[in-house]
Design a protein around this motif. Structure first.
Motif, PDB file in Angstrom:
ATOM      1  N   ALA A  86       0.872  -1.244  -0.022  1.00 26.02           N
ATOM      2  CA  ALA A  86       0.017   0.063   0.057  1.00 26.02           C
ATOM      3  C   ALA A  86       0.806   1.148   0.152  1.00 26.02           C
ATOM      4  N   SER A  87       1.880   1.412   0.801  1.00 30.47           N
ATOM      5  CA  SER A  87       2.970   2.404   1.012  1.00 30.47           C
ATOM      6  C   SER A  87       3.307   2.645  -0.590  1.00 30.47           C
ATOM      7  N   GLY A  88       3.370   1.779  -1.517  1.00 31.12           N
ATOM      8  CA  GLY A  88       4.025   2.255  -2.807  1.00 31.12           C
ATOM      9  C   GLY A  88       2.921   2.485  -3.799  1.00 31.12           C
ATOM     10  N   GLN A  89       1.746   2.496  -3.474  1.00 30.03           N
ATOM     11  CA  GLN A  89       0.483   2.957  -4.337  1.00 30.03           C
ATOM     12  C   GLN A  89       0.407   4.450  -4.430  1.00 30.03           C
ATOM     13  N   PRO A  90       0.323   4.865  -5.486  1.00 29.22           N
ATOM     14  CA  PRO A  90      -0.081   6.251  -5.987  1.00 29.22           C
ATOM     15  C   PRO A  90      -1.232   6.669  -4.854  1.00 29.22           C
ATOM     16  N   GLY A  91      -1.015   7.984  -4.385  1.00 28.28           N
ATOM     17  CA  GLY A  91      -2.112   8.503  -3.658  1.00 28.28           C
ATOM     18  C   GLY A  91      -2.017   8.035  -2.189  1.00 28.28           C
ATOM     19  N   SER A 115      -5.872   4.251   7.005  1.00 26.24           N
ATOM     20  CA  SER A 115      -5.169   4.568   6.110  1.00 26.24           C
ATOM     21  C   SER A 115      -5.555   5.964   5.532  1.00 26.24           C
ATOM     22  N   TYR A 116      -4.752   6.579   5.053  1.00 21.75           N
ATOM     23  CA  TYR A 116      -5.129   8.113   4.318  1.00 21.75           C
ATOM     24  C   TYR A 116      -4.647   8.052   2.790  1.00 21.75           C
ATOM     25  N   TRP A 117      -5.544   8.952   2.157  1.00 23.80           N
ATOM     26  CA  TRP A 117      -5.209   8.532   0.575  1.00 23.80           C
ATOM     27  C   TRP A 117      -5.869   9.994   0.137  1.00 23.80           C
ATOM     28  N   THR A 159      -9.834   3.163  -4.347  1.00 22.18           N
ATOM     29  CA  THR A 159     -10.474   2.135  -5.385  1.00 22.18           C
ATOM     30  C   THR A 159      -9.213   1.253  -6.110  1.00 22.18           C
ATOM     31  N   ALA A 160      -8.239   1.993  -6.454  1.00 19.43           N
ATOM     32  CA  ALA A 160      -7.103   1.180  -7.290  1.00 19.43           C
ATOM     33  C   ALA A 160      -6.431   0.323  -5.967  1.00 19.43           C
ATOM     34  N   TRP A 161      -6.297   0.752  -4.725  1.00 18.28           N
ATOM     35  CA  TRP A 161      -5.753   0.013  -3.764  1.00 18.28           C
ATOM     36  C   TRP A 161      -6.895  -1.145  -3.514  1.00 18.28           C
ATOM     37  N   LYS A 162      -7.907  -1.007  -3.355  1.00 16.27           N
ATOM     38  CA  LYS A 162      -9.005  -2.203  -3.237  1.00 16.27           C
ATOM     39  C   LYS A 162      -9.276  -3.181  -4.429  1.00 16.27           C
ATOM     40  N   GLU A 163      -8.756  -2.630  -5.584  1.00 13.86           N
ATOM     41  CA  GLU A 163      -8.687  -3.753  -6.756  1.00 13.86           C
ATOM     42  C   GLU A 163      -7.403  -4.393  -6.967  1.00 13.86           C
TER      43      GLU A 163
END
Length: 104
Positions: free
Chosen positions: A39-44, A60-62, A69-73
């Motif tokens: 997750a730490s490497g995900q955009p946003g 978690s903060y986004w 949505t991108a993380w959930k998927e």
């Protein structure tokens, strides 16, 4: 010293995950560590905070709904979600828009 996550000026988003763990680890500890690294490497992704007593609360903060949505998927995250009944007796996910942020 532990301190709260430094987030940008609002608005941004928070995903609040409240849970009651099931008995036994069942691979939870290692998977949780891997998911936070991923997750730490995900955009946003803006940060993460967690506390556990009888009830666990992880936030978690986004930067946006799209980032959430991108993380959930994310395929690895989806695989971990599929193991929820191995790790939790109950859980609730809440997605919030942060309008104000203050503190010291």
């Amino acid at each position: 010293m532990v301190s709260p996550v430094q987030t940008p000026q609002p608005p941004y988003f928070a995903v609040i995950f409240t849970s009651i763990r099931a008995d036994g680890d069942n691979g939870y500890g290692e998977t949780a560590k891997q998911m936070l690294e991923l997750a730490s490497g995900q955009p946003g992704f803006l940060g993460f905070e967690s506390a556990r007593q009888e009830i666990g609360i992880s936030v978690s903060y986004w930067a946006s709904q799209e980032a959430i949505t991108a993380w959930k998927e994310n395929i690895s995250h989806r695989h971990a979600q599929g193991r929820a009944k191995d790790w939790y007796r109950a859980f609730r996910v809440r997605v919030c828009r942060v309008e104000r942020d203050y503190g010291f």
